[in-house]
Write an enzyme that holds these catalytic residues in place. Structure first.
Site, PDB file in Angstrom:
ATOM      1  N   TYR A   1      61.094 -65.184   2.569  1.00  0.00           N
ATOM      2  CA  TYR A   1      61.172 -63.722   2.606  1.00  0.00           C
ATOM      3  C   TYR A   1      62.433 -63.201   1.908  1.00  0.00           C
ATOM      4  O   TYR A   1      62.550 -62.001   1.657  1.00  0.00           O
ATOM      5  CB  TYR A   1      61.184 -63.187   4.047  1.00  0.00           C
ATOM      6  CG  TYR A   1      59.899 -63.370   4.816  1.00  0.00           C
ATOM      7  CD1 TYR A   1      58.782 -63.995   4.253  1.00  0.00           C
ATOM      8  CD2 TYR A   1      59.793 -62.905   6.122  1.00  0.00           C
ATOM      9  CE1 TYR A   1      57.618 -64.157   4.964  1.00  0.00           C
ATOM     10  CE2 TYR A   1      58.618 -63.068   6.841  1.00  0.00           C
ATOM     11  CZ  TYR A   1      57.537 -63.699   6.260  1.00  0.00           C
ATOM     12  OH  TYR A   1      56.377 -63.856   6.981  1.00  0.00           O
TER      13      TYR A   1
ATOM     14  N   HIS B   1      54.025 -71.838   9.595  1.00  0.00           N
ATOM     15  CA  HIS B   1      53.697 -70.626   8.832  1.00  0.00           C
ATOM     16  C   HIS B   1      52.201 -70.519   8.534  1.00  0.00           C
ATOM     17  O   HIS B   1      51.624 -69.439   8.558  1.00  0.00           O
ATOM     18  CB  HIS B   1      54.495 -70.617   7.526  1.00  0.00           C
ATOM     19  CG  HIS B   1      54.720 -69.259   6.962  1.00  0.00           C
ATOM     20  ND1 HIS B   1      55.748 -68.975   6.110  1.00  0.00           N
ATOM     21  CD2 HIS B   1      54.049 -68.092   7.112  1.00  0.00           C
ATOM     22  CE1 HIS B   1      55.689 -67.683   5.768  1.00  0.00           C
ATOM     23  NE2 HIS B   1      54.672 -67.133   6.363  1.00  0.00           N
TER      24      HIS B   1
ATOM     25  N   LEU C   1      50.736 -52.428   9.126  1.00  0.00           N
ATOM     26  CA  LEU C   1      50.613 -51.124   8.433  1.00  0.00           C
ATOM     27  C   LEU C   1      49.789 -51.277   7.162  1.00  0.00           C
ATOM     28  O   LEU C   1      49.836 -50.425   6.268  1.00  0.00           O
ATOM     29  CB  LEU C   1      52.003 -50.567   8.102  1.00  0.00           C
ATOM     30  CG  LEU C   1      52.980 -50.460   9.277  1.00  0.00           C
ATOM     31  CD1 LEU C   1      54.314 -49.892   8.818  1.00  0.00           C
ATOM     32  CD2 LEU C   1      52.385 -49.587  10.379  1.00  0.00           C
TER      33      LEU C   1
HETATM   34  N1  LIG Z   1      52.980 -65.123   9.004  1.00  0.00           N
HETATM   35  C1  LIG Z   1      52.600 -64.693   7.817  1.00  0.00           C
HETATM   36  O1  LIG Z   1      51.922 -65.406   7.050  1.00  0.00           O
HETATM   37  C2  LIG Z   1      52.982 -63.310   7.399  1.00  0.00           C
HETATM   38  C3  LIG Z   1      52.360 -62.726   6.284  1.00  0.00           C
HETATM   39  C4  LIG Z   1      52.709 -61.419   5.962  1.00  0.00           C
HETATM   40  C5  LIG Z   1      53.649 -60.734   6.717  1.00  0.00           C
HETATM   41  N2  LIG Z   1      54.273 -61.343   7.780  1.00  0.00           N
HETATM   42  C6  LIG Z   1      55.300 -60.631   8.594  1.00  0.00           C
HETATM   43  O2  LIG Z   1      54.799 -59.360   8.991  1.00  0.00           O
HETATM   44  C7  LIG Z   1      55.664 -58.345   8.507  1.00  0.00           C
HETATM   45  C8  LIG Z   1      54.936 -57.058   8.205  1.00  0.00           C
HETATM   46  O3  LIG Z   1      53.937 -57.232   7.232  1.00  0.00           O
HETATM   47  P1  LIG Z   1      54.066 -56.737   5.717  1.00  0.00           P
HETATM   48  O4  LIG Z   1      55.480 -56.706   5.304  1.00  0.00           O
HETATM   49  O5  LIG Z   1      53.131 -57.595   4.951  1.00  0.00           O
HETATM   50  O6  LIG Z   1      53.420 -55.269   5.699  1.00  0.00           O
HETATM   51  P2  LIG Z   1      53.440 -53.946   6.613  1.00  0.00           P
HETATM   52  O7  LIG Z   1      54.462 -54.037   7.682  1.00  0.00           O
HETATM   53  O8  LIG Z   1      52.027 -53.694   6.992  1.00  0.00           O
HETATM   54  O9  LIG Z   1      53.835 -52.834   5.531  1.00  0.00           O
HETATM   55  C9  LIG Z   1      55.097 -52.746   4.941  1.00  0.00           C
HETATM   56  C10 LIG Z   1      55.063 -51.620   3.932  1.00  0.00           C
HETATM   57  O10 LIG Z   1      54.850 -50.377   4.616  1.00  0.00           O
HETATM   58  C11 LIG Z   1      55.882 -49.463   4.284  1.00  0.00           C
HETATM   59  N3  LIG Z   1      56.166 -48.674   5.494  1.00  0.00           N
HETATM   60  C12 LIG Z   1      56.813 -49.075   6.600  1.00  0.00           C
HETATM   61  N4  LIG Z   1      56.860 -48.112   7.523  1.00  0.00           N
HETATM   62  C13 LIG Z   1      56.236 -47.039   6.979  1.00  0.00           C
HETATM   63  C14 LIG Z   1      55.975 -45.736   7.446  1.00  0.00           C
HETATM   64  N5  LIG Z   1      56.350 -45.360   8.674  1.00  0.00           N
HETATM   65  N6  LIG Z   1      55.329 -44.864   6.597  1.00  0.00           N
HETATM   66  C15 LIG Z   1      54.940 -45.261   5.363  1.00  0.00           C
HETATM   67  N7  LIG Z   1      55.147 -46.506   4.876  1.00  0.00           N
HETATM   68  C16 LIG Z   1      55.796 -47.388   5.672  1.00  0.00           C
HETATM   69  C17 LIG Z   1      57.067 -50.293   3.881  1.00  0.00           C
HETATM   70  O11 LIG Z   1      57.923 -49.546   3.039  1.00  0.00           O
HETATM   71  P3  LIG Z   1      59.555 -49.734   2.990  1.00  0.00           P
HETATM   72  O12 LIG Z   1      59.809 -51.188   3.134  1.00  0.00           O
HETATM   73  O13 LIG Z   1      59.896 -49.161   1.684  1.00  0.00           O
HETATM   74  O14 LIG Z   1      60.139 -48.944   4.122  1.00  0.00           O
HETATM   75  C18 LIG Z   1      56.372 -51.437   3.155  1.00  0.00           C
HETATM   76  O15 LIG Z   1      56.014 -51.056   1.852  1.00  0.00           O
HETATM   77  C19 LIG Z   1      56.309 -59.000   7.270  1.00  0.00           C
HETATM   78  O16 LIG Z   1      57.410 -58.289   6.804  1.00  0.00           O
HETATM   79  C20 LIG Z   1      56.583 -60.364   7.816  1.00  0.00           C
HETATM   80  O17 LIG Z   1      57.712 -60.349   8.672  1.00  0.00           O
HETATM   81  C21 LIG Z   1      53.924 -62.602   8.130  1.00  0.00           C
END
Ligand SMILES: NC(=O)c1ccc[n+]([C@@H]2O[C@H](COP(=O)([O-])OP(=O)(O)OC[C@H]3O[C@@H](n4cnc5c(N)ncnc54)[C@H](OP(=O)(O)O)[C@@H]3O)[C@@H](O)[C@H]2O)c1
Length: 266
Positions: free
Chosen positions: A49, A103, A184
């Site tokens: 990450y 993972h 999200l």
């Molecule tokens: N275990 C796995 O294989 C795996 C895979 C994927 C993700 N993950 C974990 O899950 C976490 C979350 O998933 P993700 O990062 O894929 O996606 P997410 O949390 O669904 O979406 C993140 C995106 O949404 C935006 N955002 C956040 N809050 C918002 C709001 N209130 N209004 C509008 N837009 C908003 C962020 O923008 P900004 O950043 O610009 O604020 C970013 O572009 C990851 O960061 C990671 O820790 C794990």
């Protein structure tokens, strides 16, 4: 519902909401410090990450007592588990992780050797609890039978647009907490009309509704946000409630949709 905790089978407790940190690379330490100041108590990370050293710095700067914070790390399918756990702790500048996950399952198997390594890491005091990510119900059962111990958590992609009642029921029966990643939809479905309608009724945003939907289902969302206003908005979810009818409407939006290409557990 307040910013409460959820009991793990092992007796420890997990905050009901955490900060995701994939690509949280714009002043990571500052973002983490801000999240901790607001009240976040769980941070999810992994070696790929690009956020681990910044998280460590943010934690130190915040002055938050280590025991109040829940850190989730992950080992990769080609890692040597103990080496990987130590690598991540070194990057974070910590002496233990609260939860470490496989993972994703390695190709063609449930990852018995990785699981054995994580059990050893826990026995060595490097991690407190162990779990998996991107596992199907079948692979969770395979791992459990092989080593005699079920994961405490399965972290999977999970949103109103893509989830599985079958997986959640399976995990509930086995006391496995379901953690929701990309809750999200990586911001891809925030413009959905039905979601907007429900959000509008509460004077909230679509992101807050999707987080709230998780909290009320008993799944643990990990919204990632780098922007301070998003970090704040995503935590302001403990003072409103979705009705049963709204929960049903959100449940019914399920179309097995994935921001990553496909839901790993289907
Ligand atoms: N275990 C796995 O294989 C795996 C895979 C994927 C993700 N993950 C974990 O899950 C976490 C979350 O998933 P993700 O990062 O894929 O996606 P997410 O949390 O669904 O979406 C993140 C995106 O949404 C935006 N955002 C956040 N809050 C918002 C709001 N209130 N209004 C509008 N837009 C908003 C962020 O923008 P900004 O950043 O610009 O604020 C970013 O572009 C990851 O960061 C990671 O820790 C794990």
């Amino acid at each position: 519902m307040s910013h409460s905790t959820i009991a793990l089978r092992t007796g420890r407790r997990l905050p009901c909401l955490g900060l995701g940190t994939w690509k949280l690379t714009n002043d990571t330490a500052g973002a983490v410090e801000e999240a901790l100041r607001i009240g976040y108590r769980m941070i999810d990370t992994a070696v790929d990450y690009g956020s681990q050293s910044g998280i460590g710095e943010g934690l130190r700067r915040s002055g938050a007592p280590r025991d109040d914070i829940f850190i989730v790390t992950k080992i990769e399918e080609d890692d040597v588990p103990l080496d990987a756990v130590r690598r991540d702790l070194d990057e974070l500048g910590l002496d233990h992780a609260d939860l470490t996950l496989i993972h994703r399952p390695p190709p063609g198997g449930a990852g018995e050797a990785l699981w054995e390594g994580l059990i050893l890491a826990r026995e060595s005091g490097l991690v407190r609890d162990i779990g998996v990510s991107n596992y199907t119900a079948g692979l969770v059962d395979e791992l459990t039978v092989a080593l005699g111990e079920a994961p405490v958590v399965n972290q999977v992609e999970w949103s109103p647009f893509g989830h599985s009642d079958h997986l959640q029921a399976h995990h509930q029966d086995r006391d496995i907490v379901l953690m929701a990643y990309s809750p999200l939809t990586r911001a891809e479905r925030l413009g959905d009309a039905q979601l907007g309608q429900i959000a509008g009724r509460h004077g909230r945003t679509p992101a807050q509704v999707m987080i709230r939907w998780n909290l009320q289902r008993g799944t643990v969302p990990l919204p990632k946000a780098n922007a301070a206003r998003h970090i704040q908005e995503n935590f302001a979810v403990f003072d409103f409630e979705l009705s049963e009818d709204e929960m049903r409407r959100l449940d019914d939006m399920n179309e097995a949709w994935s921001a990553l290409g496909s839901l790993a557990y289907q």
